[in-house]
Design an enzyme around this catalytic site. Structure first.
Site, PDB file in Angstrom:
ATOM      1  CE  LYS A 115      -4.424  -1.733   1.314  1.00 54.97           C
ATOM      2  NZ  LYS A 115      -5.673  -1.583   2.022  1.00 54.97           N
ATOM      3  CE  LYS A 197      -7.126 -10.374  -3.214  1.00 60.57           C
ATOM      4  NZ  LYS A 197      -7.586 -10.334  -1.869  1.00 60.57           N
ATOM      5  CE  LYS A 200     -13.392  -4.901  -1.122  1.00 67.71           C
ATOM      6  NZ  LYS A 200     -12.311  -4.312  -0.355  1.00 67.71           N
TER       7      LYS A 200
HETATM    8  P1  ATP Z   1      -8.602  -4.877  -2.384  1.00 66.76           P
HETATM    9  O1  ATP Z   1      -8.604  -5.091  -3.854  1.00 66.76           O
HETATM   10  O2  ATP Z   1      -9.062  -3.499  -1.975  1.00 66.76           O
HETATM   11  O3  ATP Z   1      -7.364  -5.347  -1.694  1.00 66.76           O
HETATM   12  P2  ATP Z   1     -10.065  -7.276  -1.974  1.00 66.76           P
HETATM   13  O4  ATP Z   1     -11.095  -7.490  -3.026  1.00 66.76           O
HETATM   14  O5  ATP Z   1      -8.805  -8.032  -2.075  1.00 66.76           O
HETATM   15  O6  ATP Z   1      -9.771  -5.748  -1.827  1.00 66.76           O
HETATM   16  P3  ATP Z   1     -10.422  -7.344   0.901  1.00 66.76           P
HETATM   17  O7  ATP Z   1     -11.179  -6.169   1.431  1.00 66.76           O
HETATM   18  O8  ATP Z   1      -8.938  -7.376   1.098  1.00 66.76           O
HETATM   19  O9  ATP Z   1     -10.796  -7.581  -0.622  1.00 66.76           O
HETATM   20  O10 ATP Z   1     -11.011  -8.646   1.509  1.00 66.76           O
HETATM   21  C1  ATP Z   1     -12.261  -8.855   2.081  1.00 66.76           C
HETATM   22  C2  ATP Z   1     -12.418 -10.344   2.274  1.00 66.76           C
HETATM   23  O11 ATP Z   1     -12.678 -10.993   1.009  1.00 66.76           O
HETATM   24  C3  ATP Z   1     -11.176 -11.018   2.852  1.00 66.76           C
HETATM   25  O12 ATP Z   1     -11.576 -11.986   3.811  1.00 66.76           O
HETATM   26  C4  ATP Z   1     -10.536 -11.657   1.653  1.00 66.76           C
HETATM   27  O13 ATP Z   1      -9.754 -12.757   1.982  1.00 66.76           O
HETATM   28  C5  ATP Z   1     -11.743 -12.035   0.788  1.00 66.76           C
HETATM   29  N1  ATP Z   1     -11.399 -12.045  -0.634  1.00 66.76           N
HETATM   30  C6  ATP Z   1     -11.024 -10.975  -1.360  1.00 66.76           C
HETATM   31  N2  ATP Z   1     -10.792 -11.324  -2.643  1.00 66.76           N
HETATM   32  C7  ATP Z   1     -11.001 -12.657  -2.728  1.00 66.76           C
HETATM   33  C8  ATP Z   1     -10.908 -13.625  -3.799  1.00 66.76           C
HETATM   34  N3  ATP Z   1     -10.575 -13.263  -5.014  1.00 66.76           N
HETATM   35  N4  ATP Z   1     -11.232 -14.902  -3.542  1.00 66.76           N
HETATM   36  C9  ATP Z   1     -11.596 -15.268  -2.295  1.00 66.76           C
HETATM   37  N5  ATP Z   1     -11.693 -14.429  -1.245  1.00 66.76           N
HETATM   38  C10 ATP Z   1     -11.401 -13.135  -1.442  1.00 66.76           C
END
Ligand code: ATP
Ligand code: LTN
Length: 335
Positions: A115, A197, A200
């Site tokens: 970050k 992965k 968002k």
């Molecule tokens: P960012 O892109 O802002 O890092 P993110 O989509 O990775 O966000 P987080 O807010 O970090 O999401 O995660 C929220 C929850 O969703 C966490 O428990 C994370 O492990 C889960 N999660 C996020 N992306 C995935 C994915 N692609 N598959 C499974 N679980 C996920």
């Protein structure tokens, strides 16, 4: 223990639009766990301001996320669904825990490094101590288990280290939490690059299915998903795109990946992608309908927000008072 049940804590940030990955990897598991544990599910808005936010936008997203928790099946009578910023104990405990966390430990956190690189113009102290606030979230409720994605394991390890360190000095104050990593949908990958992965914060909107995407968009995104030229539906490392679609289909239908492979044996990618899209729609459409229904009932959502903030504050206060006493803060004079 609360009401003879073990305690569970988890939270999500209200930044960006939630994806199918967030749902299958996190929210859906939360619903399954909610019978077995006394659960606290927070919208962690205090974590969100470690990167700059538009205030009106953050408020809107935070409410949308809280509504989504309920729409996904978390009963707010049984699960404590609340905004982190409504319970001042999070910030108060975070301060104390800051004094029990080393710079060296925080310097090792990979999320901080990522970050900081992404937001080079705003490497603030909050971003650095983000994991301490997360530790405070968890320890404040004496949580036994914390469902998180693999990316949050490092933060959870740090939480355990802080809890153990504190307990070694002051006696058994904190429950040392365990991580809970779900199996189904543990990692949903990007539709455009199956090595990454689904996230968002991906700039390419075709890479992710957003929970509020309409039916046509979902079907189109699945149709355009990157696969390979092998033309065979197999669940293997060499076909990461197909493997990801099998994972999505299986998670949405409740079938095992091998069952899915059998079902589509000898069929083309086009047909399979259509079926994946329909399976996703069959999960997301009812979820979206519930969101729209709930959004209409402002008074109900407001009452959930109020009641659960009170409930969370009650449990948070118990731990906080104990901790304040242990570290030597003078007792408050009441009455
Ligand atoms: P960012 O892109 O802002 O890092 P993110 O989509 O990775 O966000 P987080 O807010 O970090 O999401 O995660 C929220 C929850 O969703 C966490 O428990 C994370 O492990 C889960 N999660 C996020 N992306 C995935 C994915 N692609 N598959 C499974 N679980 C996920
Ligand atoms: N850092 C987590 C969100 C989060 C959290 C928590 C998760 C904040 N506090 C406490 C579990 C327990 C994330 O970005 N996914």
């Amino acid at each position: 223990m609360i009401n003879d049940k073990k305690v569970l804590f988890s939270g999500m940030q209200a930044t960006g639009n939630l994806t199918l990955g967030n749902y299958l990897g996190a929210l859906k598991n939360w619903v399954t766990l909610s019978d077995e544990y006394e659960c606290f599910y927070s919208v962690v808005d205090m974590h969100s301001i470690t990167v700059r936010q538009n205030p009106a936008e953050l408020r809107k997203r935070a409410r949308a996320l809280l509504t989504l928790y309920i729409a996904a099946g978390l009963d707010p009578e049984k699960n404590c669904i609340y905004y982190q910023s409504h319970v001042s104990g999070h910030a108060e405990l975070a301060w104390i825990l800051n004094c029990f966390t080393y710079m060296g430990e925080l310097n090792r956190m990979t999320q901080f490094k990522d970050k900081a690189a992404k937001h080079a113009d705003n490497i603030n102290a909050g971003l650095f101590t983000y994991p301490v606030l997360m530790a405070a979230d968890i320890l404040l409720y004496q949580a036994d288990v914390v469902p998180v994605g693999i990316d949050q394991m490092q933060h959870l390890e740090l939480t355990r280290d802080i809890a153990i360190r504190f307990n070694n000095i002051y006696g058994d104050v904190f429950t040392v939490p365990e991580a809970y990593i779900g199996k189904v949908g543990a990692k949903i990958m990007s539709l455009q690059d199956p090595a990454k992965k689904m996230s968002k914060s991906d700039e390419n909107p075709n890479a992710s299915i957003y929970l509020m995407d309409d039916t046509d968009t979902i079907l189109r995104k699945c149709k355009r998903a990157v696969t390979d030229s092998l033309g065979e539906i197999r669940y293997c490392e060499e076909q990461p795109g197909i493997r990801n679609l099998i994972d999505i289909y299986s998670a949405c239908t409740g079938k095992a990946p091998q069952e899915t492979v059998k079902e589509f044996e000898g069929r083309g990618y086009g047909e399979f992608k259509q079926a994946v899209g329909e399976a996703v729609v069959s999960v997301l459409k009812p979820l979206q309908d519930r969101v729209h229904q709930l959004e209409k009932d402002k008074a109900y959502i407001d009452s959930v927000i109020k009641n659960n903030a009170d409930k969370a504050s009650y449990f948070a206060g118990k731990t906080l008072r104990k901790v304040q006493k242990k570290v030597g803060f003078p007792e408050r004079i009441r009455g």
